[in-house]
Design a protein around this motif. Structure first.
Motif, PDB file in Angstrom:
ATOM      1  N   ILE A  73       0.851  -1.184   0.000  1.00  0.00           N
ATOM      2  CA  ILE A  73       0.000   0.000   0.000  1.00  0.00           C
ATOM      3  C   ILE A  73       0.889   1.236   0.000  1.00  0.00           C
ATOM      4  CG2 ILE A  73      -1.811   1.289   1.180  1.00  0.00           C
ATOM      5  CD1 ILE A  73      -2.690  -1.258   2.549  1.00  0.00           C
ATOM      6  N   GLN A  74       0.688   2.082  -0.983  1.00  0.00           N
ATOM      7  CA  GLN A  74       1.407   3.348  -1.031  1.00  0.00           C
ATOM      8  C   GLN A  74       0.386   4.484  -1.084  1.00  0.00           C
ATOM      9  OE1 GLN A  74       3.657   2.663  -4.703  1.00  0.00           O
ATOM     10  NE2 GLN A  74       2.298   4.052  -5.809  1.00  0.00           N
ATOM     11  N   SER A  75       0.763   5.620  -0.535  1.00  0.00           N
ATOM     12  CA  SER A  75      -0.103   6.784  -0.628  1.00  0.00           C
ATOM     13  C   SER A  75       0.754   8.033  -0.798  1.00  0.00           C
ATOM     14  CB  SER A  75      -1.012   6.910   0.601  1.00  0.00           C
ATOM     15  OG  SER A  75      -2.054   7.850   0.363  1.00  0.00           O
ATOM     16  N   LYS A  76       0.081   9.094  -1.192  1.00  0.00           N
ATOM     17  CA  LYS A  76       0.756  10.355  -1.492  1.00  0.00           C
ATOM     18  C   LYS A  76       0.110  11.479  -0.699  1.00  0.00           C
ATOM     19  CE  LYS A  76      -0.341   9.852  -5.879  1.00  0.00           C
ATOM     20  NZ  LYS A  76      -0.894   8.474  -5.896  1.00  0.00           N
ATOM     21  N   CYS A  77       0.898  12.513  -0.432  1.00  0.00           N
ATOM     22  CA  CYS A  77       0.360  13.716   0.191  1.00  0.00           C
ATOM     23  C   CYS A  77       1.172  14.904  -0.298  1.00  0.00           C
ATOM     24  CB  CYS A  77       0.382  13.619   1.716  1.00  0.00           C
ATOM     25  SG  CYS A  77       2.037  13.520   2.444  1.00  0.00           S
ATOM     26  N   GLY A  78       0.627  16.097  -0.098  1.00  0.00           N
ATOM     27  CA  GLY A  78       1.331  17.306  -0.514  1.00  0.00           C
ATOM     28  C   GLY A  78       0.487  18.244  -1.348  1.00  0.00           C
ATOM     29  N   ILE A  79      -0.694  17.789  -1.824  1.00  0.00           N
ATOM     30  CA  ILE A  79      -1.614  18.664  -2.549  1.00  0.00           C
ATOM     31  C   ILE A  79      -2.724  19.091  -1.590  1.00  0.00           C
ATOM     32  CG2 ILE A  79      -3.255  18.858  -4.441  1.00  0.00           C
ATOM     33  CD1 ILE A  79      -1.632  16.861  -6.010  1.00  0.00           C
ATOM     34  N   LEU A 103      -6.925   4.157   6.240  1.00  0.00           N
ATOM     35  CA  LEU A 103      -6.616   2.845   5.668  1.00  0.00           C
ATOM     36  C   LEU A 103      -6.725   1.724   6.700  1.00  0.00           C
ATOM     37  CD1 LEU A 103      -3.532   3.747   3.436  1.00  0.00           C
ATOM     38  CD2 LEU A 103      -5.756   2.935   2.611  1.00  0.00           C
ATOM     39  N   GLY A 104      -6.748   2.084   7.976  1.00  0.00           N
ATOM     40  CA  GLY A 104      -6.825   1.074   9.023  1.00  0.00           C
ATOM     41  C   GLY A 104      -5.581   0.214   9.095  1.00  0.00           C
ATOM     42  N   THR A 105      -4.422   0.870   8.995  1.00  0.00           N
ATOM     43  CA  THR A 105      -3.159   0.141   9.032  1.00  0.00           C
ATOM     44  C   THR A 105      -2.159   0.899   9.891  1.00  0.00           C
ATOM     45  OG1 THR A 105      -1.352  -0.792   7.684  1.00  0.00           O
ATOM     46  CG2 THR A 105      -2.315   1.280   6.940  1.00  0.00           C
ATOM     47  N   ASP A 106      -1.160   0.201  10.385  1.00  0.00           N
ATOM     48  CA  ASP A 106      -0.130   0.832  11.211  1.00  0.00           C
ATOM     49  C   ASP A 106       1.006   1.423  10.384  1.00  0.00           C
ATOM     50  OD1 ASP A 106      -1.448   0.107  13.568  1.00  0.00           O
ATOM     51  OD2 ASP A 106      -0.468  -1.858  13.614  1.00  0.00           O
ATOM     52  N   TYR A 107       1.083   1.049   9.116  1.00  0.00           N
ATOM     53  CA  TYR A 107       2.215   1.511   8.324  1.00  0.00           C
ATOM     54  C   TYR A 107       1.875   1.581   6.840  1.00  0.00           C
ATOM     55  CZ  TYR A 107       2.955  -3.313   6.740  1.00  0.00           C
ATOM     56  OH  TYR A 107       2.806  -4.558   6.157  1.00  0.00           O
ATOM     57  N   LEU A 108       2.611   2.415   6.137  1.00  0.00           N
ATOM     58  CA  LEU A 108       2.602   2.467   4.681  1.00  0.00           C
ATOM     59  C   LEU A 108       3.872   1.798   4.173  1.00  0.00           C
ATOM     60  CD1 LEU A 108       1.548   6.159   3.850  1.00  0.00           C
ATOM     61  CD2 LEU A 108       0.208   4.090   3.399  1.00  0.00           C
ATOM     62  N   ASP A 109       3.738   1.018   3.126  1.00  0.00           N
ATOM     63  CA  ASP A 109       4.940   0.473   2.495  1.00  0.00           C
ATOM     64  C   ASP A 109       5.734   1.585   1.838  1.00  0.00           C
ATOM     65  OD1 ASP A 109       4.639  -2.601   2.672  1.00  0.00           O
ATOM     66  OD2 ASP A 109       2.659  -1.909   2.036  1.00  0.00           O
ATOM     67  N   ILE A 110       5.025   2.542   1.226  1.00  0.00           N
ATOM     68  CA  ILE A 110       5.685   3.633   0.501  1.00  0.00           C
ATOM     69  C   ILE A 110       4.897   4.920   0.702  1.00  0.00           C
ATOM     70  CG2 ILE A 110       6.508   4.460  -1.745  1.00  0.00           C
ATOM     71  CD1 ILE A 110       6.129   1.412  -2.637  1.00  0.00           C
ATOM     72  N   LYS A 137       6.112   3.830  10.756  1.00  0.00           N
ATOM     73  CA  LYS A 137       4.914   4.263  10.026  1.00  0.00           C
ATOM     74  C   LYS A 137       5.093   4.210   8.507  1.00  0.00           C
ATOM     75  CE  LYS A 137       2.993   7.330  13.583  1.00  0.00           C
ATOM     76  NZ  LYS A 137       2.585   8.717  13.917  1.00  0.00           N
ATOM     77  N   VAL A 138       6.332   4.346   8.034  1.00  0.00           N
ATOM     78  CA  VAL A 138       6.615   4.312   6.594  1.00  0.00           C
ATOM     79  C   VAL A 138       7.882   3.496   6.367  1.00  0.00           C
ATOM     80  CG1 VAL A 138       7.135   5.644   4.523  1.00  0.00           C
ATOM     81  CG2 VAL A 138       5.542   6.580   6.232  1.00  0.00           C
ATOM     82  N   MET A 139       7.823   2.580   5.384  1.00  0.00           N
ATOM     83  CA  MET A 139       8.967   1.725   5.088  1.00  0.00           C
ATOM     84  C   MET A 139       9.905   2.337   4.037  1.00  0.00           C
ATOM     85  SD  MET A 139       8.407  -0.846   7.102  1.00  0.00           S
ATOM     86  CE  MET A 139       7.623   0.296   8.258  1.00  0.00           C
ATOM     87  N   GLU A 140       9.319   2.872   2.950  1.00  0.00           N
ATOM     88  CA  GLU A 140      10.115   3.442   1.859  1.00  0.00           C
ATOM     89  C   GLU A 140       9.506   4.769   1.434  1.00  0.00           C
ATOM     90  OE1 GLU A 140      12.146   0.555  -1.109  1.00  0.00           O
ATOM     91  OE2 GLU A 140      10.074  -0.149  -0.887  1.00  0.00           O
ATOM     92  N   PHE A 141      10.315   5.540   0.674  1.00  0.00           N
ATOM     93  CA  PHE A 141       9.871   6.868   0.260  1.00  0.00           C
ATOM     94  C   PHE A 141      10.070   7.059  -1.241  1.00  0.00           C
ATOM     95  CE2 PHE A 141      11.186   7.107   4.669  1.00  0.00           C
ATOM     96  CZ  PHE A 141      10.076   7.711   5.260  1.00  0.00           C
TER      97      PHE A 141
END
Length: 302
Positions: A73-79, A103-110, A137-141
């Motif tokens: 699961i990846q998500s974006k922010c900044g807009i 998302l009901g999750t503890d972390y984002l993969d990306i 909270k985040v694995m990769e960027f």
């Protein structure tokens, strides 16, 4: 990492931008289909459906008892609608917490920065990314719609690697391809609009995620069966007959053929359309077919 074109779990991403438009039952039905088809990579953003797309996805995953570790699961922010772009650490940290909650999750993969921000401060982004990674909270960027100098500027302040870049790419929108092929010519297609993003990402092991594989311009519509792209549609039809797939699948396969590590984001949330496009993974275009499609789209070779 070289991924076989046929490995759809690694090469095809399901884009969630339009998920909320299908309503609760329609969204769940679509997600059931793509999961059953072998899709394991999902692309979100906090602005998609004003966050409701993430909420629907989280509800679906929990209702199906799908283990979190079985998907990416990846998500974006900044807009920020009505304001512009905001890559400040304060905004992004709050955005990540909201994304995780929906998302009901503890972390984002990306986590991806959605758009470059002229007022950004990469030093504080670096501190935030360290904090997000340490907390789990985040694995990769990664980034989205960034050119090489922007990535370099950001990377100078990160301990973690910028590993992904989302960029628009299609047969009818391929400036990052044409600028390399028509370097040092007077052709307008040789003008550098991505500032060498394709080769920069290749050289720095940054995986390109191509969005809008069937669009021309910026959200102007699809080139499939568009009378303004007659020669291209003729060539697509010819190759589609050979591989027994649709013209749309051939167009998506053109993207996949460009680079073994490139991923294609399929933005449709219609199960029939998705199934049709998924056949792109079965098409391995020859060099002649790839260049034939490129030239039929209106690009030239010096």
């Amino acid at each position: 990492m070289n991924i076989p074109q046929t490995d759809i779990s690694q090469r095809i991403i399901s884009g969630m931008m339009r998920l909320a438009g299908r309503g609760h039952d329609g969204a769940f039905g679509f997600l059931d289909y793509v999961w059953g088809a072998g899709i394991r990579w999902f692309d979100h953003a906090d602005i998609y459906g004003n966050g409701y797309c993430e909420t629907l996805f989280g509800e679906w995953r929990r209702s199906r008892n799908i283990p979190r570790e079985s998907m990416v699961i990846q998500s974006k922010c900044g807009i920020r609608p009505g304001l512009g772009y905001d890559n400040s650490a304060a905004y992004m940290e709050n955005a990540v917490d909201g994304i995780l909650q929906r998302l009901g999750t503890d972390y984002l993969d990306i986590l991806l920065i959605h758009r470059p921000d002229a007022l950004w401060e990469p030093e504080e982004i670096g501190e935030l990314f360290d904090k997000l990674q340490r907390s789990g909270k985040v694995m990769e960027f990664g980034v989205s719609n960034f050119h090489p100098a922007q990535i370099d500027y950001l990377q100078r302040h990160l301990r973690s690697k910028v590993s992904y870049n989302q960029l628009q790419l299609s047969l009818a929108f391929a400036p990052m391809v044409s600028e390399g092929l028509e370097t040092n010519t007077y052709s307008n297609n040789g003008l550098s609009r991505s500032l060498g993003a394709l080769d920069y990402c290749r050289a720095n092991d940054i995986r390109i995620q191509a969005w809008s594989p069937l669009q021309f311009g910026t959200f102007q519509g699809t080139f499939i069966d568009n009378p303004g792209y007659g020669p291209l549609n003729g060539k697509l039809w010819e190759i589609a007959q050979k591989y027994q797939v649709s013209k749309a699948a051939v167009a998506a396969a053109w993207n996949l053929r460009l680079d073994k590590n490139l991923q294609v984001i399929l933005g449709t949330v219609n199960p029939d359309h998705f199934a049709d496009l998924l056949r792109a993974a079965d098409v391995n275009l020859t060099r002649e077919e790839w260049y034939g499609l490129y030239q039929s789209a209106g690009y030239s070779l010096p």
